[in-house]
Design an enzyme around this catalytic site. Structure first.
Site, PDB file in Angstrom:
ATOM      1  N   HIS A 113       0.032 -10.944   1.636  1.00 36.89           N
ATOM      2  CA  HIS A 113      -0.806 -10.457   0.539  1.00 36.89           C
ATOM      3  C   HIS A 113      -0.882 -11.440  -0.620  1.00 36.89           C
ATOM      4  O   HIS A 113       0.071 -12.141  -0.945  1.00 36.89           O
ATOM      5  CB  HIS A 113      -0.364  -9.069   0.060  1.00 36.89           C
ATOM      6  CG  HIS A 113       0.986  -8.998  -0.594  1.00 36.89           C
ATOM      7  ND1 HIS A 113       1.164  -9.140  -1.952  1.00 36.89           N
ATOM      8  CD2 HIS A 113       2.221  -8.754  -0.090  1.00 36.89           C
ATOM      9  CE1 HIS A 113       2.438  -8.985  -2.254  1.00 36.89           C
ATOM     10  NE2 HIS A 113       3.110  -8.761  -1.138  1.00 36.89           N
ATOM     11  N   ASP A 146       6.745 -13.317  -4.270  1.00 40.21           N
ATOM     12  CA  ASP A 146       6.284 -12.178  -3.460  1.00 40.21           C
ATOM     13  C   ASP A 146       4.802 -11.977  -3.788  1.00 40.21           C
ATOM     14  O   ASP A 146       4.473 -11.491  -4.856  1.00 40.21           O
ATOM     15  CB  ASP A 146       7.111 -10.954  -3.817  1.00 40.21           C
ATOM     16  CG  ASP A 146       6.605  -9.670  -3.199  1.00 40.21           C
ATOM     17  OD1 ASP A 146       5.784  -9.724  -2.277  1.00 40.21           O
ATOM     18  OD2 ASP A 146       7.029  -8.598  -3.680  1.00 40.21           O
ATOM     19  N   GLU A 152      -1.625  -4.971  -1.806  1.00 41.91           N
ATOM     20  CA  GLU A 152      -0.361  -4.528  -1.217  1.00 41.91           C
ATOM     21  C   GLU A 152       0.580  -3.959  -2.265  1.00 41.91           C
ATOM     22  O   GLU A 152       1.299  -2.990  -2.012  1.00 41.91           O
ATOM     23  CB  GLU A 152       0.310  -5.693  -0.484  1.00 41.91           C
ATOM     24  CG  GLU A 152       1.495  -5.298   0.392  1.00 41.91           C
ATOM     25  CD  GLU A 152       2.828  -5.252  -0.345  1.00 41.91           C
ATOM     26  OE1 GLU A 152       3.794  -4.727   0.221  1.00 41.91           O
ATOM     27  OE2 GLU A 152       2.898  -5.732  -1.514  1.00 41.91           O
ATOM     28  N   GLU A 153       0.569  -4.520  -3.462  1.00 43.86           N
ATOM     29  CA  GLU A 153       1.518  -4.103  -4.496  1.00 43.86           C
ATOM     30  C   GLU A 153       1.244  -2.693  -5.011  1.00 43.86           C
ATOM     31  O   GLU A 153       2.090  -2.115  -5.694  1.00 43.86           O
ATOM     32  CB  GLU A 153       1.516  -5.096  -5.663  1.00 43.86           C
ATOM     33  CG  GLU A 153       2.060  -6.478  -5.325  1.00 43.86           C
ATOM     34  CD  GLU A 153       3.545  -6.495  -4.985  1.00 43.86           C
ATOM     35  OE1 GLU A 153       4.169  -5.412  -4.986  1.00 43.86           O
ATOM     36  OE2 GLU A 153       4.080  -7.573  -4.726  1.00 43.86           O
ATOM     37  N   ASP A 155       6.600 -10.843   4.331  1.00 46.64           N
ATOM     38  CA  ASP A 155       6.947 -10.453   2.971  1.00 46.64           C
ATOM     39  C   ASP A 155       8.367 -10.921   2.674  1.00 46.64           C
ATOM     40  O   ASP A 155       8.934 -11.698   3.445  1.00 46.64           O
ATOM     41  CB  ASP A 155       6.794  -8.942   2.783  1.00 46.64           C
ATOM     42  CG  ASP A 155       6.202  -8.592   1.423  1.00 46.64           C
ATOM     43  OD1 ASP A 155       6.729  -9.080   0.410  1.00 46.64           O
ATOM     44  OD2 ASP A 155       5.219  -7.836   1.378  1.00 46.64           O
TER      45      ASP A 155
END
Length: 376
Positions: free
Chosen positions: A73, A190, A224-225, A245
């Site tokens: 992501h 991330d 995604e977050e 991830d």
């Protein structure tokens, strides 16, 4: 075994530096999508965009189905303007799930309708010279933070007049540092470190003209977050999905700080046993440093894909990340191990031929039970 070369390792580092320089909190990802599209174009990898801007790229194989996908992501954590304080400073709320503890002291950019502002996120009681011990006893909460703008603003009216509005997106400075010993310290590793590893693996495959046994789709998601992830970007015939991830470095976690980590389960449940075991075997066969781990408070793109109704096998591969969603740190050896495993994965045979059909017979599944189907 085809490994990540020194030039591909340098490409990984340069790509990560570029990605970190592009603000991309969830909801503001167009620029980073454009960058990744440019990299895919340079590599000669065809791609398409969804309506919302997620990327679906295609590494062509000898067969088109059953195919597989790798997902990472592009969106990161961030914040948003919630309102105004009387002194012209701004109330903030998080984008994504992260602690106000790690927002304190952050340098930020505020993206208003027609301009950008610079500022800092601070606790409401920020000065020991004024509040004495209260700076240590005030609760850690987003409601106890304010955004101090680097502008001559001292009232709500002046903030509004300057063009600051409720809903303006706030991007948190990454402040990256790449050390001589291979450590990489930055916010937003991330999942930008994961994206860089995926692109380095793709570069290796293209550079070495490796023939893949089946198609592999490279998916880059943009939400995604906030829990959406890979729910809307899959091809219908994808049988295997490997999510990329971070793995957390902490007591009672078993993430490999300098290798790749194969997740056995996250908060959404166990990953596919057969796919996970095949990835572990690839690590052992190719002498890739790895470990196994279980994550109790964590989910990835794979969970969103399954929850959206996709009947697919899923797995999660992780690069090491200390202080995730905070002041993060990884190591180039972990990213290289991840990229090496991805090269081996996409060049391996499909797990099961029977996965070509959404519904079918037992086929080549390793079912050992002698039980016969119940008939009326």
């Amino acid at each position: 075994m085809t490994k990540i070369s020194a030039s591909n390792r340098n490409y990984l580092i340069k790509t990560l530096q570029d990605l970190l320089a592009i603000p991309s909190p969830t909801g503001m990802t167009d620029d980073i999508v454009g960058y990744v599209c440019g990299e895919l174009t340079e590599l000669g990898i065809p791609f398409e965009l969804t309506r919302r801007g997620a990327i679906r790229a295609d590494l062509k194989g000898a067969r088109s189905s059953p195919d597989r996908a790798i997902v990472s992501h592009l969106d990161t954590l961030g914040a948003m303007v919630k309102g105004y304080y009387d002194n012209g400073r701004l109330q903030v709320v998080p984008i994504g799930s992260w602690s106000a503890r790690f927002a304190e002291g952050a340098r930020v950019s505020v993206y208003a309708d027609d301009r950008q502002f610079r500022g800092s996120i601070l606790p409401l009681k920020a000065s020991g010279h004024t509040y004495n011990d209260e700076i240590d006893t005030q609760p850690i909460a987003w409601t106890n933070l304010e955004l101090r703008l680097d502008e001559k603003i001292s009232s709500e009216a002046e903030a509004r007049a300057a063009g600051l509005n409720v809903g303006d997106i706030i991007a948190i400075d990454p402040s990256p540092e790449f050390t001589e010993k291979g450590f990489i310290c930055s916010r937003h590793l991330d999942d930008k470190a994961g994206v860089a590893a995926v692109l380095a693996a793709a570069s290796t495959i293209v550079e070495n003209r490796i023939q893949l046994p089946i198609d592999c789709h490279l998916l880059f998601t943009i939400s995604e977050e906030v829990g959406v992830g890979a729910s809307h970007v899959l091809h219908g015939d994808v049988a295997e999905l490997v999510s990329i991830d971070n793995g957390t470095i902490a007591p009672q976690q078993y993430t490999s700080e300098y290798g790749v980590t194969v997740a056995m389960q996250d908060s959404s449940g166990p990953f596919d046993r057969q796919l996970t075991q095949s990835l572990i075997q690839l690590c052992e066969q190719n002498e890739i440093t790895y470990s196994r781990d279980v994550f109790r408070f964590y989910r990835s793109d794979a969970a969103a894909a399954v929850e959206a109704g996709n009947d697919i096998r899923t797995a999660l591969l992780c690069f090491a990340l200390d202080s995730s969603h905070g002041y993060e740190r990884t190591h180039i050896d972990s990213l290289t191990a991840l990229a090496n495993l991805l090269v081996q994965y996409v060049t391996s045979k499909p797990l099961f031929q029977r996965d070509e059909e959404a519904l079918g017979s037992v086929g080549d599944l390793p079912i050992t039970s002698k039980a016969e189907p119940v008939s009326d």
